[in-house]
Design a protein around this motif. Structure first.
Motif, mmCIF file in Angstrom:
data_model
loop_
_atom_site.group_PDB
_atom_site.id
_atom_site.type_symbol
_atom_site.label_atom_id
_atom_site.label_comp_id
_atom_site.label_asym_id
_atom_site.label_seq_id
_atom_site.Cartn_x
_atom_site.Cartn_y
_atom_site.Cartn_z
ATOM 1 N N ALA A 60 0.749 -1.172 -0.025
ATOM 2 C CA ALA A 60 -0.088 0.128 -0.033
ATOM 3 C C ALA A 60 0.852 1.328 0.143
ATOM 4 C CB ALA A 60 -0.794 -0.076 1.155
ATOM 5 N N VAL A 61 2.029 1.253 0.877
ATOM 6 C CA VAL A 61 2.779 2.372 0.806
ATOM 7 C C VAL A 61 3.366 2.472 -0.649
ATOM 8 C CG1 VAL A 61 5.103 2.988 2.001
ATOM 9 C CG2 VAL A 61 3.396 2.106 3.179
ATOM 10 N N SER A 62 3.873 1.498 -1.179
ATOM 11 C CA SER A 62 4.488 1.647 -2.319
ATOM 12 C C SER A 62 3.869 2.412 -3.513
ATOM 13 C CB SER A 62 5.212 -0.001 -2.871
ATOM 14 O OG SER A 62 6.341 -0.378 -2.308
ATOM 15 N N ASN A 63 2.442 1.790 -3.436
ATOM 16 C CA ASN A 63 1.401 2.177 -4.440
ATOM 17 C C ASN A 63 1.309 3.976 -4.327
ATOM 18 O OD1 ASN A 63 0.718 -0.169 -5.561
ATOM 19 N ND2 ASN A 63 -0.866 -0.596 -4.226
ATOM 20 N N GLN A 64 1.306 4.365 -3.137
ATOM 21 C CA GLN A 64 1.249 5.775 -2.983
ATOM 22 C C GLN A 64 2.229 6.488 -3.162
ATOM 23 O OE1 GLN A 64 -1.630 7.425 -2.169
ATOM 24 N NE2 GLN A 64 -2.876 5.140 -2.069
ATOM 25 N N LEU A 65 3.743 5.782 -2.926
ATOM 26 C CA LEU A 65 4.739 6.458 -3.087
ATOM 27 C C LEU A 65 4.793 6.481 -4.778
ATOM 28 C CD1 LEU A 65 7.160 4.763 -0.460
ATOM 29 C CD2 LEU A 65 6.423 7.302 -0.576
ATOM 30 N N GLN A 66 4.577 5.595 -5.483
ATOM 31 C CA GLN A 66 4.719 5.425 -6.909
ATOM 32 C C GLN A 66 4.031 6.770 -7.408
ATOM 33 O OE1 GLN A 66 6.340 3.608 -8.675
ATOM 34 N NE2 GLN A 66 6.187 5.089 -10.396
ATOM 35 N N ARG A 67 2.738 7.216 -6.745
ATOM 36 C CA ARG A 67 1.965 8.321 -7.515
ATOM 37 C C ARG A 67 2.824 9.730 -7.272
ATOM 38 N NH1 ARG A 67 -3.877 8.499 -6.993
ATOM 39 N NH2 ARG A 67 -3.541 10.140 -8.338
ATOM 40 N N LEU A 68 3.607 9.839 -6.006
ATOM 41 C CA LEU A 68 4.533 10.880 -5.973
ATOM 42 C C LEU A 68 5.762 10.704 -6.591
ATOM 43 C CD1 LEU A 68 3.882 10.826 -1.922
ATOM 44 C CD2 LEU A 68 3.096 12.642 -3.733
ATOM 45 N N SER A 69 6.181 9.754 -7.110
ATOM 46 C CA SER A 69 7.309 9.628 -7.823
ATOM 47 C C SER A 69 6.877 9.953 -9.265
ATOM 48 C CB SER A 69 7.924 8.025 -7.897
ATOM 49 O OG SER A 69 8.583 7.847 -6.701
ATOM 50 N N ASP A 70 5.534 9.601 -9.681
ATOM 51 C CA ASP A 70 5.180 9.696 -10.729
ATOM 52 C C ASP A 70 5.310 11.243 -11.262
ATOM 53 O OD1 ASP A 70 5.018 7.006 -11.554
ATOM 54 O OD2 ASP A 70 2.940 7.075 -11.431
ATOM 55 N N LEU A 71 5.157 12.173 -10.323
ATOM 56 C CA LEU A 71 4.906 13.545 -10.441
ATOM 57 C C LEU A 71 6.193 14.264 -10.452
ATOM 58 C CD1 LEU A 71 1.831 14.972 -8.609
ATOM 59 C CD2 LEU A 71 2.394 15.022 -10.900
ATOM 60 N N GLY A 72 7.361 13.406 -10.089
ATOM 61 C CA GLY A 72 8.514 13.921 -10.068
ATOM 62 C C GLY A 72 9.091 14.441 -8.583
ATOM 63 N N ILE A 73 8.162 14.348 -7.684
ATOM 64 C CA ILE A 73 8.133 14.852 -6.222
ATOM 65 C C ILE A 73 9.046 14.000 -5.444
ATOM 66 C CG2 ILE A 73 7.116 15.074 -3.838
ATOM 67 C CD1 ILE A 73 4.490 15.884 -5.658
ATOM 68 N N LEU A 74 9.445 12.742 -5.522
ATOM 69 C CA LEU A 74 10.265 11.715 -4.776
ATOM 70 C C LEU A 74 10.791 10.867 -5.944
ATOM 71 C CD1 LEU A 74 7.713 10.047 -2.455
ATOM 72 C CD2 LEU A 74 9.321 11.852 -1.856
ATOM 73 N N SER A 75 12.123 10.376 -5.494
ATOM 74 C CA SER A 75 12.977 9.452 -6.308
ATOM 75 C C SER A 75 13.131 8.410 -5.450
ATOM 76 C CB SER A 75 14.179 10.290 -6.841
ATOM 77 O OG SER A 75 15.094 10.273 -5.621
ATOM 78 N N ALA A 76 13.529 7.155 -6.227
ATOM 79 C CA ALA A 76 13.451 5.790 -5.474
ATOM 80 C C ALA A 76 14.902 5.304 -6.042
ATOM 81 C CB ALA A 76 12.539 5.024 -5.870
ATOM 82 N N ARG A 77 15.527 4.562 -5.016
ATOM 83 C CA ARG A 77 16.664 3.796 -5.332
ATOM 84 C C ARG A 77 16.647 2.533 -4.780
ATOM 85 N NH1 ARG A 77 20.488 3.073 -1.385
ATOM 86 N NH2 ARG A 77 20.453 4.345 0.402
ATOM 87 N N ARG A 78 16.808 1.463 -5.135
ATOM 88 C CA ARG A 78 17.081 0.016 -4.744
ATOM 89 C C ARG A 78 18.306 -0.290 -4.033
ATOM 90 N NH1 ARG A 78 13.798 -3.936 -5.007
ATOM 91 N NH2 ARG A 78 12.196 -2.999 -6.642
#
Length: 125
Positions: free
Chosen positions: A61-79
């Motif tokens: 559920a957290v990943s789904n919400q974070l993806q929305r924020l990443s899609d807008l360029g607000i957040l970035s992710a690293r593995r």
């Protein structure tokens, strides 16, 4: 970095610009996403499992919400191995959260908009 043009000095926004801004506000107008953003701002960079534990949610559920924020360029992710870490990349969002929080804290007070702006948003009375 060039200083942004003050809002009052800008030409009236176009319908396309207004639609883009509305899309940003629509994504931000979610209590879970606001809590996630606040957690990321507080910690600088945080993994999905830690966010899930802090908010009492599943990692999916957290990943789904974070993806929305990443899609807008607000957040970035690293593995890193099995973990995905998120960090804020749009620093305007931190100021927007700060101002929004200011508005909610002052909304019930008798100080009025002018005093509220002076106390937390850099305005003057």
């Amino acid at each position: 970095m060039k200083k942004p043009t003050p809002l009052a000095a800008r030409p009236l926004m176009t319908p396309i610009q207004a639609g883009g801004l509305a899309a940003v506000f629509k994504v931000l107008a979610n209590d879970t996403r606001l809590r996630l953003l606040h957690a990321v701002v507080r910690q600088g960079e945080v993994c999905v499992t830690d966010l899930a534990a802090a908010l009492g949610m599943t990692p999916q559920a957290v990943s789904n919400q974070l993806q929305r924020l990443s899609d807008l360029g607000i957040l970035s992710a690293r593995r890193d191995g099995n973990n995905v870490y998120y960090r804020l990349v749009d620093l305007c969002v931190s100021g927007l959260l700060e101002q929004g929080w200011c508005l909610t804290e002052q909304a019930g007070g008798a100080c009025g908009v002018t005093a509220r702006a002076a106390s937390c948003c850099g305005g003057t009375e």
